[in-house]
Design a protein around this motif. Structure first.
Motif, PDB file in Angstrom:
ATOM      1  N   ILE A 168       0.805  -1.226   0.000  1.00  0.00           N
ATOM      2  CA  ILE A 168       0.000   0.000   0.000  1.00  0.00           C
ATOM      3  C   ILE A 168       0.836   1.274   0.000  1.00  0.00           C
ATOM      4  O   ILE A 168       0.355   2.333  -0.404  1.00  0.00           O
ATOM      5  N   GLU A 169       2.102   1.186   0.417  1.00  0.00           N
ATOM      6  CA  GLU A 169       2.956   2.376   0.484  1.00  0.00           C
ATOM      7  C   GLU A 169       3.456   2.828  -0.875  1.00  0.00           C
ATOM      8  O   GLU A 169       4.024   3.924  -0.997  1.00  0.00           O
ATOM      9  N   HIS A 170       3.265   2.028  -1.915  1.00  0.00           N
ATOM     10  CA  HIS A 170       3.832   2.327  -3.237  1.00  0.00           C
ATOM     11  C   HIS A 170       2.900   3.126  -4.142  1.00  0.00           C
ATOM     12  O   HIS A 170       3.228   3.339  -5.312  1.00  0.00           O
ATOM     13  N   PHE A 171       1.766   3.583  -3.624  1.00  0.00           N
ATOM     14  CA  PHE A 171       0.792   4.304  -4.453  1.00  0.00           C
ATOM     15  C   PHE A 171       0.713   5.763  -3.992  1.00  0.00           C
ATOM     16  O   PHE A 171       0.200   6.051  -2.908  1.00  0.00           O
ATOM     17  N   TYR A 172       1.211   6.650  -4.845  1.00  0.00           N
ATOM     18  CA  TYR A 172       1.289   8.052  -4.444  1.00  0.00           C
ATOM     19  C   TYR A 172      -0.087   8.656  -4.176  1.00  0.00           C
ATOM     20  O   TYR A 172      -0.252   9.493  -3.286  1.00  0.00           O
ATOM     21  N   ASP A 173      -1.094   8.259  -4.924  1.00  0.00           N
ATOM     22  CA  ASP A 173      -2.440   8.797  -4.739  1.00  0.00           C
ATOM     23  C   ASP A 173      -3.177   8.167  -3.565  1.00  0.00           C
ATOM     24  O   ASP A 173      -4.349   8.469  -3.339  1.00  0.00           O
ATOM     25  N   GLY A 174      -2.501   7.299  -2.842  1.00  0.00           N
ATOM     26  CA  GLY A 174      -3.087   6.722  -1.638  1.00  0.00           C
ATOM     27  C   GLY A 174      -3.586   5.302  -1.837  1.00  0.00           C
ATOM     28  O   GLY A 174      -3.662   4.795  -2.956  1.00  0.00           O
ATOM     29  N   TYR A 175      -3.952   4.684  -0.729  1.00  0.00           N
ATOM     30  CA  TYR A 175      -4.350   3.273  -0.743  1.00  0.00           C
ATOM     31  C   TYR A 175      -5.857   3.080  -0.594  1.00  0.00           C
ATOM     32  O   TYR A 175      -6.322   1.968  -0.340  1.00  0.00           O
ATOM     33  N   GLN A 176      -6.633   4.146  -0.761  1.00  0.00           N
ATOM     34  CA  GLN A 176      -8.075   4.057  -0.517  1.00  0.00           C
ATOM     35  C   GLN A 176      -8.737   2.973  -1.372  1.00  0.00           C
ATOM     36  O   GLN A 176      -9.537   2.168  -0.878  1.00  0.00           O
ATOM     37  N   GLU A 177      -8.421   2.944  -2.667  1.00  0.00           N
ATOM     38  CA  GLU A 177      -9.014   1.944  -3.557  1.00  0.00           C
ATOM     39  C   GLU A 177      -8.615   0.532  -3.147  1.00  0.00           C
ATOM     40  O   GLU A 177      -9.432  -0.403  -3.224  1.00  0.00           O
TER      41      GLU A 177
END
Length: 307
Positions: free
Chosen positions: A170-179
């Motif tokens: 989850i840390e690898h997504f700049y736009d966040g992990y919400q999805e």
């Protein structure tokens, strides 16, 4: 003898033993994991917009294929030797029903898919590194490993799985992990278990923030990962429909080397790939104790989906 005194003494003795082991290192197997060293050399910044520590050095799906290719032989061999004592397997055995249905989101080289299948779980792995997935399907056709995106698990039904394992994703997504979190909630059964790990804001990293360059507009094309705020992330998952069962800071050695990269003894221990049980035990003791002094790298958390 008090527990506190014993831990301190044990750590000091272990450190002295490591000095001897380092001097004798030619007698033991030592393999440098180049991808880990490269990770330590990444530029660290503080993202003002996200209010988060960020590590630069972008990785695309094609780049992950290269990373997994570098480790292919080692991890394929390791997959067949992972025992029930492995920390991930221990958590699965503790919290997931025997023979339960498990999804690993971001399975990499599939070592945990292999091991969980071996121990009787019905496990599926997904990853978006296309060449790696093809390689796994070729070498392990009996395993259910699919090409997919953790943000959109369209191939899976609501409440299909007893557990979801997410190891450093989850840390690898700049736009966040919400999805990703929404999909975790959707595919997990009521009372389903989420086992998740991610880099976090340890005591030492919180101190580091004061010295980091503050950047307002991060170059997202060069983004690698966040060190997520621990308390905020836990609160976010709990507000979304989970409650926490377990939490432990891990990888003290890696966290230590982030601050002291020139420590020869710790580098030797961190990069040791031999099978000497004594050295491996010493590594575990020291890494665990370093976490207690704020040098951890990741946190492992077990959440349970609310009924």
């Amino acid at each position: 003898m008090s527990k506190k005194y014993y831990c301190k003494s044990d750590n000091n003795v272990s450190y002295l033993i490591l000095i001897v082991l380092y001097k004798m290192k030619e007698k033991y197997a030592l393999q440098i994991n180049k991808s880990r060293i490269a990770c330590m050399e990444q530029k660290i910044q503080f993202d003002k917009k996200k209010q988060c520590i960020v590590y630069m050095g972008g990785v695309s799906s094609e780049s992950w294929d290269d990373v997994w290719k570098e480790q292919e032989k080692f991890l394929f061999k390791k997959a067949k030797t992972i025992s029930r004592r492995d920390r991930v397997l221990r958590l699965v055995h503790k919290y997931v029903p025997e023979g339960g249905r498990i999804l690993e989101g971001g399975c990499g080289l599939g070592q945990f898919v292999y091991s969980l299948d071996k121990y009787g779980y019905k496990v599926t792995g997904i990853d978006y590194a296309e060449k790696t997935v093809a390689l796994l399907n070729e070498n392990y056709p009996h395993l259910d490993i699919q090409l997919g995106d953790v943000r959109n698990l369209k191939n899976f039904n609501d409440e299909e799985f007893d557990a979801y394992y997410s190891g450093g994703v989850i840390e690898h997504f700049y736009d966040g992990y919400q999805e990703i979190k929404d999909e975790m909630l959707r595919i997990l059964k009521k009372d389903g278990v989420l086992i998740i790990t991610f880099p976090t804001t340890t005591k030492k990293r919180l101190e580091l923030i004061k010295t980091l360059p503050v950047v307002e507009n991060i170059d997202q094309s060069n983004f690698y990962q966040f060190a997520l705020n621990l308390e905020e992330t836990i609160e976010d998952f709990e507000k979304s429909g989970f409650h926490m069962l377990h939490k432990k800071i891990r990888n003290g050695l890696k966290g230590f080397l982030e601050f002291h990269p020139d420590s020869k003894i710790m580098n030797y221990l961190y990069n040791y790939k031999g099978h000497n049980k004594f050295i491996r035990a010493i590594r575990y003791i020291i890494s665990d104790n370093l976490c207690k002094f704020g040098y951890g790298h990741t946190v492992e958390i077990v959440f349970k989906k609310n009924s």
